[in-house]
Scaffold this motif. Structure first.
Motif, short mmCIF file in Angstrom:
data_model
loop_
_atom_site.label_atom_id
_atom_site.label_comp_id
_atom_site.label_asym_id
_atom_site.label_seq_id
_atom_site.Cartn_x
_atom_site.Cartn_y
_atom_site.Cartn_z
N THR A 16 -2.21 -1.56 9.40
CA THR A 16 -1.60 -2.00 8.14
C THR A 16 -0.08 -2.16 8.27
OG1 THR A 16 -1.56 0.33 7.40
CG2 THR A 16 -3.38 -1.05 6.64
N LEU A 58 2.12 2.39 1.95
CA LEU A 58 0.96 1.50 1.83
C LEU A 58 -0.26 2.25 1.33
CD1 LEU A 58 1.45 -0.59 5.10
CD2 LEU A 58 2.10 -1.21 2.77
N ILE A 101 -3.78 -5.97 3.43
CA ILE A 101 -3.60 -4.53 3.64
C ILE A 101 -4.67 -3.75 2.90
CG2 ILE A 101 -2.09 -2.57 3.10
CD1 ILE A 101 0.28 -4.37 3.82
N TYR A 102 -4.90 -4.09 1.65
CA TYR A 102 -5.93 -3.37 0.89
C TYR A 102 -7.31 -3.58 1.49
CZ TYR A 102 -8.94 -1.58 -2.70
OH TYR A 102 -9.90 -0.86 -3.35
N THR A 105 -8.01 -4.23 4.61
CA THR A 105 -8.06 -3.46 5.86
C THR A 105 -8.31 -1.99 5.58
OG1 THR A 105 -6.53 -5.00 6.94
CG2 THR A 105 -6.77 -2.83 7.94
N MET A 106 -7.61 -1.42 4.61
CA MET A 106 -7.81 -0.01 4.27
C MET A 106 -9.24 0.26 3.82
SD MET A 106 -4.40 0.99 2.11
CE MET A 106 -2.80 1.12 2.89
N THR A 114 -5.89 2.87 11.15
CA THR A 114 -5.65 2.10 9.92
C THR A 114 -4.16 1.99 9.65
OG1 THR A 114 -7.71 3.02 9.03
CG2 THR A 114 -6.23 1.93 7.48
N THR A 115 -3.44 3.10 9.85
CA THR A 115 -2.00 3.10 9.60
C THR A 115 -1.29 2.09 10.48
OG1 THR A 115 -2.12 5.46 9.07
CG2 THR A 115 0.07 4.54 9.47
#
Length: 200
Positions: free
Chosen positions: A152, A118, A181-182, A184-185, A148-149
């Motif tokens: 996601t 991801l 996901i993007y 959130t990152m 974060t990991t």
């Protein structure tokens, strides 16, 4: 009210077409990596700017560039994923003393693999870096930004479960997952994520 409903339908239609293009370009299997990279690149554009509805032309253009740059990396990464699946099959079907220990190590390896996968997509579309630097930073983010990991990976797993329960969501859930996901990152690592992204 009518304008809001129309806007929502337009956005959902855009995600639907993006998801369909992603599925079509993933069909050869070995193109899963550049196709997913392209989807992340487009959702990054959508997050920063307005949604571009000329998706076919944009997707094909981005895909050609990503296939040129990341095809071999994608094949190697896909092989690693296949090996993980084979390992799970081996552990489940064969009884041996160290089974639980190996299963725990394999679970940890799978978590790192998913997290790095991801982050590779997120970093590659956000920063202009060599492939070795992308992989290195994906690993560092996966380990160093554990919150974060975990989040996601949970988003990814949750979406897979939802799609399993409601199969017809397959036609739209991939692009929505990539967007979540993007987002959130980038939101959880805003200081570093936005530092050099304007140079991309």
């Amino acid at each position: 009210m009518r304008d809001k409903i129309q806007r929502i339908l337009e956005i959902l239609t855009a995600f639907f077409f993006l998801n369909m293009l992603w599925i079509i370009f993933c069909l050869p299997i070995i193109t899963i990596f550049p196709s997913t990279m392209t989807m992340f690149s487009i959702v990054r554009r959508w997050k920063q700017n307005e949604i571009d509805y000329d998706l076919a032309k944009l997707f094909f253009s981005e895909f050609k560039e990503n296939a040129r740059k990341y095809f071999l990396l994608g094949v190697v990464w896909l092989i690693f994923g296949i090996l993980l699946i084979i390992d799970y099959f081996f552990i489940i079907t064969i009884q041996f003393e160290a089974r639980n220990l190996l299963f725990g190590l394999l679970f940890l390896g799978t978590f790192i693999y998913l997290g790095m996968s991801l982050f590779i997509f997120g970093i590659a579309v956000n920063f202009d870096l060599p492939k070795k630097a992308i992989i290195k930073n994906a690993f560092l983010y996966t380990i160093g930004k554990l919150g974060t990991t975990v989040l996601t990976v949970m988003i990814l797993v949750s979406m897979v479960i939802i799609c399993y329960i409601v199969p017809y969501l397959l036609w739209i859930i991939g692009s929505i997952t990539a967007f979540f996901i993007y987002t959130t990152m980038s939101n959880m690592n805003r200081a570093t994520w936005e530092k050099d992204s304007s140079q991309k």
